[in-house]
Enzyme design. Structure first.
Site, short mmCIF file in Angstrom:
data_model
loop_
_atom_site.label_atom_id
_atom_site.label_comp_id
_atom_site.label_asym_id
_atom_site.label_seq_id
_atom_site.Cartn_x
_atom_site.Cartn_y
_atom_site.Cartn_z
N ASN A 1 3.33 2.46 14.44
CA ASN A 1 4.35 3.14 13.64
C ASN A 1 4.40 4.64 13.94
O ASN A 1 5.47 5.24 13.95
CB ASN A 1 4.09 2.92 12.16
CG ASN A 1 4.64 1.58 11.67
OD1 ASN A 1 5.29 0.86 12.43
ND2 ASN A 1 4.38 1.24 10.44
N ALA B 1 19.49 9.20 18.57
CA ALA B 1 19.49 10.35 17.64
C ALA B 1 20.34 10.02 16.43
O ALA B 1 21.36 9.32 16.52
CB ALA B 1 20.03 11.59 18.35
N THR C 1 0.86 -1.19 0.00
CA THR C 1 0.00 0.00 0.00
C THR C 1 0.89 1.24 0.00
O THR C 1 1.02 1.92 1.01
CB THR C 1 -0.93 0.02 1.22
OG1 THR C 1 -0.14 -0.13 2.43
CG2 THR C 1 -1.96 -1.09 1.16
N CYS D 1 7.89 1.81 5.34
CA CYS D 1 6.76 1.77 6.28
C CYS D 1 6.53 3.08 7.02
O CYS D 1 5.53 3.75 6.79
CB CYS D 1 6.96 0.63 7.29
SG CYS D 1 6.82 -1.02 6.56
N ARG E 1 14.09 2.39 -0.03
CA ARG E 1 12.92 3.26 -0.12
C ARG E 1 13.00 4.36 0.93
O ARG E 1 13.16 4.09 2.11
CB ARG E 1 11.64 2.44 0.07
CG ARG E 1 11.31 1.53 -1.10
CD ARG E 1 10.10 0.68 -0.80
NE ARG E 1 10.36 -0.29 0.27
CZ ARG E 1 9.44 -1.10 0.78
NH1 ARG E 1 8.20 -1.06 0.35
NH2 ARG E 1 9.76 -1.95 1.74
N LYS F 1 -1.46 -1.10 13.62
CA LYS F 1 -0.18 -0.88 12.94
C LYS F 1 0.09 0.60 12.72
O LYS F 1 1.22 1.09 12.93
CB LYS F 1 -0.17 -1.62 11.60
CG LYS F 1 1.14 -1.50 10.80
CD LYS F 1 2.29 -2.16 11.53
CE LYS F 1 3.62 -2.01 10.79
NZ LYS F 1 3.65 -2.70 9.51
N THR G 1 -0.91 -2.99 5.48
CA THR G 1 -1.21 -1.81 6.30
C THR G 1 -2.14 -0.90 5.50
O THR G 1 -1.73 -0.36 4.47
CB THR G 1 0.09 -1.07 6.67
OG1 THR G 1 0.96 -1.98 7.36
CG2 THR G 1 -0.22 0.11 7.58
N PHE H 1 14.58 3.07 20.67
CA PHE H 1 14.17 4.09 19.70
C PHE H 1 14.49 5.51 20.16
O PHE H 1 13.91 6.46 19.68
CB PHE H 1 12.69 3.95 19.33
CG PHE H 1 12.41 2.82 18.38
CD1 PHE H 1 12.31 3.07 17.02
CD2 PHE H 1 12.29 1.52 18.81
CE1 PHE H 1 12.09 2.04 16.12
CE2 PHE H 1 12.07 0.48 17.94
CZ PHE H 1 11.97 0.74 16.59
N GLU I 1 12.36 -5.21 9.30
CA GLU I 1 13.29 -5.65 8.26
C GLU I 1 14.62 -6.00 8.92
O GLU I 1 15.12 -5.29 9.78
CB GLU I 1 13.47 -4.57 7.20
CG GLU I 1 12.21 -4.36 6.36
CD GLU I 1 12.48 -3.59 5.08
OE1 GLU I 1 13.57 -3.75 4.50
OE2 GLU I 1 11.59 -2.85 4.66
#
Length: 437
Positions: A212, A256, A85, A264, A334, A208, A121, A253, A152
């Site tokens: 994200n 920096a 998508t 995604c 991507r 999802k 998604t 996460f 990934e």
């Protein structure tokens, strides 16, 4: 069970192989004959650690096959829809053409009692629309939304041992017929402790997008703090360590760097904003505009820091970019921040060479004007400045003393803050991190 997987891109190929590994009889279906040919020989057209080995293993058992013939889906009791998508050209919303086309092709082969399982998604509301189309064709079939949570580089493990399984069914009930069927599909991971949650269709679709968006927000937050740290002379890595000790925040996460990319996070948060606007809830997600803006601003900031590192001018400066993929253990370029930065540097007069262990072929298709070199030592030879932009382990393990003997200038910008600054400086390098003094 007999399972069909519609769409053999990154998600579908991994899912098909893993379902066969779990003992099911699986057929993967895709319109791209090149993919089908590659998968049929046990070789993936994209890089994902462990996937080629898994393909060969399960194909040897006879439980996995690939075809471009949609009629081969007939006879399967569960059909997984795993098509992409992407972001609509010139817009923020998701392009649903591939999902709709997959459903159109699949419907003639869906029988009574079959389960159609969406894993793509999609914008919230898609499941209800597709469920209506399914009911028109086969009233006794059922549609479930079962979002994927693959990382990934870890996709095989994430499919075989998922950290959660979400089933979105029409009535949100544990007693729905499809719940027992999916429990059979995922019997092994469930037995091994993977938690399972049953919801209604809209909630499953939102999981999802919400996940994200939260991760993107966390990444952009620490990158915003990096900007403040640079202005104040503080160290964002120590700041992240300190706030990450708080278990309400957590350290994951909070690294920096040059920002997120890939297929995604960027397109999913934009599609989420677009769908919220269509639902009249756009005010609820206005903060995501700034999340996206901070993320894109990081790329410009790296170009500015590189210019500073090069003494104020990029013209004629030989720069080697370490990394083209948006993340390590992937050949996915991507919306790669690394490639975007490399292209900007070249546009501003630098002589740029890009190296990467796996992603150069895909990178050359996206930015053919850049110079690429697969061999790391050759790529770095004679460079005035190095930029570490994708944190492959081989780049993290570089010895600054050894590297220094082959370059023209001892300057490095650590775009992922993964190198030992003291070690590189001790070797005579002018080291620059992001958000670090």
């Amino acid at each position: 069970m007999r399972i069909s997987v519609i769409g053999c891109g990154y998600l579908g190929a991994v899912h098909a192989a893993c379902m066969a590994k779990l003992g099911h009889e699986v057929v993967g279906i895709d319109v791209d004959e090149r993919k089908i040919s590659a998968f049929s020989t046990g070789s993936s057209p994209f890089f994902e650690p462990g996937l080629d080995e898994l393909l060969r293993e399960v194909q040897a058992t006879g439980r996995l096959s690939f075809t471009s013939d949609m009629s081969k889906a007939a006879g399967s009791s569960v059909h997984f829809v795993c098509v992409g998508t992407p972001q609509r050209k010139g817009e923020n919303g998701a392009d649903m053409r591939y999902v709709d086309a997959a459903m159109d092709s699949l419907l003639p082969h869906v029988g009574p009692g079959d389960i159609v399982v969406g894993k793509s998604t999609v914008p919230v509301g898609t499941a209800a629309r597709l469920a209506d189309r399914l009911a028109e064709h086969e009233p006794n079939a059922h549609l479930v939304w079962n979002p994927e949570f693959l990382r990934e580089g870890h996709a095989v493990a994430d499919t075989l041992s998922p950290d959660r399984l979400v089933y979105g069914v029409s009535d949100g009930s544990e007693d729905h017929f499809a719940v027992a069927v999916l429990d059979e599909v995922y019997a092994e991971p469930l037995a091994n402790g993977s938690p399972r949650l049953v919801t209604d269709h809209p909630t499953a679709e939102l999981v999802k997008a919400a996940a994200n968006s939260f991760l993107a927000t966390k990444i952009s937050f620490i990158n915003a703090m990096a900007e403040v740290c640079e202005a104040a002379g503080a160290d964002v890595t120590r700041l992240a360590d300190a706030i990450g000790i708080d278990d309400r925040i957590g350290r994951k996460f909070l690294n920096a760097g040059i920002g997120f990319g890939g297929g995604c996070l960027p397109k999913d948060i934009r599609a989420f904003m677009a769908r919220a606007g269509e639902l009249g809830a756009d005010q609820a997600l206005t903060f995501l505009r700034e999340v996206d803006s901070i993320n894109m601003r990081r790329r410009t900031r790296v170009v500015e820091l590189t210019r500073e590192l090069c003494g104020g001018s990029l013209l004629g400066h030989r720069i080697t970019v370490l990394g083209a993929a948006f993340k390590p253990e992937s050949d996915d370029v991507r919306d790669s921040p690394a490639l975007s930065i490399a292209a900007q540097l070249q546009l501003q007069g630098a002589v740029v060479t890009v190296t990467d262990p796996k992603a150069l072929e895909n990178a050359a298709k996206r930015f053919p004007e850049l110079q690429y070199e697969r061999d790391l030592e050759t790529a770095m030879a004679g460079a005035d400045t190095l930029l570490l932009l994708t944190e492959w382990q081989e780049y993290r393990d570089l010895d600054p003393f050894e590297v220094g003997s082959g370059v023209a200038g001892l300057r490095i910008l650590d775009g992922r803050n993964v190198l030992d600054a003291a070690k590189w400086r001790a070797a005579g390098w002018h080291y620059r991190g992001l958000g670090r003094p």
